[in-house]
Design an enzyme around this catalytic site. Structure first.
Site, short mmCIF file in Angstrom:
data_model
loop_
_atom_site.label_atom_id
_atom_site.label_comp_id
_atom_site.label_asym_id
_atom_site.label_seq_id
_atom_site.Cartn_x
_atom_site.Cartn_y
_atom_site.Cartn_z
N ARG A 1 0.86 -1.19 0.00
CA ARG A 1 0.00 0.00 0.00
C ARG A 1 0.90 1.24 0.00
O ARG A 1 1.76 1.39 0.86
CB ARG A 1 -0.94 0.00 1.20
N HIS B 1 -1.89 3.35 6.53
CA HIS B 1 -2.81 2.24 6.82
C HIS B 1 -4.26 2.72 6.73
O HIS B 1 -5.10 2.09 6.08
CB HIS B 1 -2.53 1.69 8.22
N TYR C 1 7.77 4.00 9.93
CA TYR C 1 8.16 2.59 9.91
C TYR C 1 8.55 2.08 8.52
O TYR C 1 8.89 0.91 8.37
CB TYR C 1 7.04 1.72 10.50
#
Length: 360
Positions: A259, A263, A273
């Site tokens: 993606r 999120h 991250y």
């Protein structure tokens, strides 16, 4: 035991048809799709990318509620849905609104779902689906039940569901695939492995080398497929569906994808991250770029074709959000009335109370 584990893991190699340059690397498994079907698949992918961009903008404007970005996962989502039939039953996760839309959910209702409006959860007649599941992994248990129902009724159809890599850490994941396997229920369980769940790398989620191999413990078949290759995803789904309706049981399908956005739009920051180098590496694997190269080589797609789809998508999205804006606002009495077919006495009292308040 180590030898046995290594032997199992070595069997799950990534299935691919198109490489990153849009070249066919697996002619034997090339799906039998007409030129029009190939173009339609590309049209849906471009449309969905535009929908994702506009949905992010609408969310930032406060005109949408919950939204999980989909850019990068179009091949995984649409390649699988394209292989389904009208009678198949779809049980999506919260990132799988595109599949619902192409399965028949009107776009304005998808926007209402994002806003939390109950009408966004009401499937139109003939659309065999439920609204997106918010509880991670819960759709796997539901899918096992729906698939068993399909089998008991003797229908030639499958129940299809999706979760992410993080969903495989949930108990519902194992319960769902185990139950479906025990009853040879016609279910297709997709794991869209985008490597980070919400923010935790997949290698910290599990010690398994692949997520597809988790099928072994449930006694069902599993396969790992290039989730950025729409033709590979379509081919695997088509074969798995045929296998399931012929009574050969469920399948676990891991799609390796990515993606590009956060999120969800609820405050996630992927730069905390993920590295720029990793993002750049996956951008080279973009499913739209790959499939576009393939179609251009066959003289089936052009810049003019793409621009036409982009404008069409923008126009339809504009009309759909206007329709959602104009739809009657939900009321407290709507919530109470939707809870039971026959209201218990205490809710009947509340219903009367709120009817009076809403009438003023």
């Amino acid at each position: 035991m180590k030898h046995v584990l290594e032997s199992v893991e070595s069997q799950f190699e990534m299935f691919q048809i198109l490489n990153e340059d849009g070249k066919i690397v697996n002619k034997d498994d090339m799906p039998d799709l007409s030129d029009d079907e190939l173009k339609e698949l590309m049209r849906r992918m471009v449309y969905t990318r535009v929908l994702d961009q506009r949905s992010i903008a609408l969310n930032r404007q406060g005109r949408l509620g919950f939204y999980a970005p989909t850019a990068g996962q179009e091949a995984s989502q649409l390649g699988s849905q394209f292989a389904l039939e009208e009678e198949d039953f779809l049980l999506p996760g919260y990132r799988d609104v595109p599949q619902l839309i192409w399965q028949g959910l009107p776009l304005y209702q998808a926007f209402l779902f994002s806003r939390g409006h109950f009408h966004g959860n009401q499937m139109p007649e003939g659309v065999h689906a439920v609204s997106p599941q918010i509880i991670i992994g819960a759709q796997y248990v539901q899918t096992a039940g729906v698939a068993l129902g399909i089998k008991k009724r003797g229908k030639k159809a499958v129940a299809v569901t999706y979760t992410g890599d993080g969903g495989t850490s949930q108990g519902d994941f194992y319960e769902g695939i185990n139950f479906a396997g025990a009853y040879k229920a016609p279910a297709l369980f997709f794991v869209q492995n985008n490597y980070f769940a919400i923010s935790v790398p997949v290698e910290k989620q599990t010690n398994a080398k692949t997520l597809a191999q988790k099928a072994v413990a449930a006694g069902i078949e599993g396969v790992q497929v290039d989730g950025m290759d729409v033709l590979a995803v379509y081919a695997v789904t088509k074969a798995a569906r045929e296998r399931a309706i012929n009574g050969e049981g469920p399948m676990l399908i891991e799609t390796l994808t990515y993606r590009y956005g956060p999120h969800t739009m609820a405050g996630d920051d992927p730069t905390r991250y993920r590295t720029d180098d990793l993002d750049n590496e996956w951008e080279k694997k973009d499913p739209l770029v790959r499939f576009r190269k393939f179609l251009e080589e066959k003289d089936l797609w052009s810049e003019e074709d793409e621009n036409k789809v982009i404008e069409e998508a923008k126009d339809e999205i504009k009309k759909a959000i206007k329709q959602a804006d104009e739809y009657p606002k939900q009321k407290v009495t709507d919530f109470i009335g939707n809870m039971f077919e026959e209201l218990p006495s205490h809710l009947q009292e509340q219903m009367e109370e709120y009817k009076e308040k809403e009438s003023k």
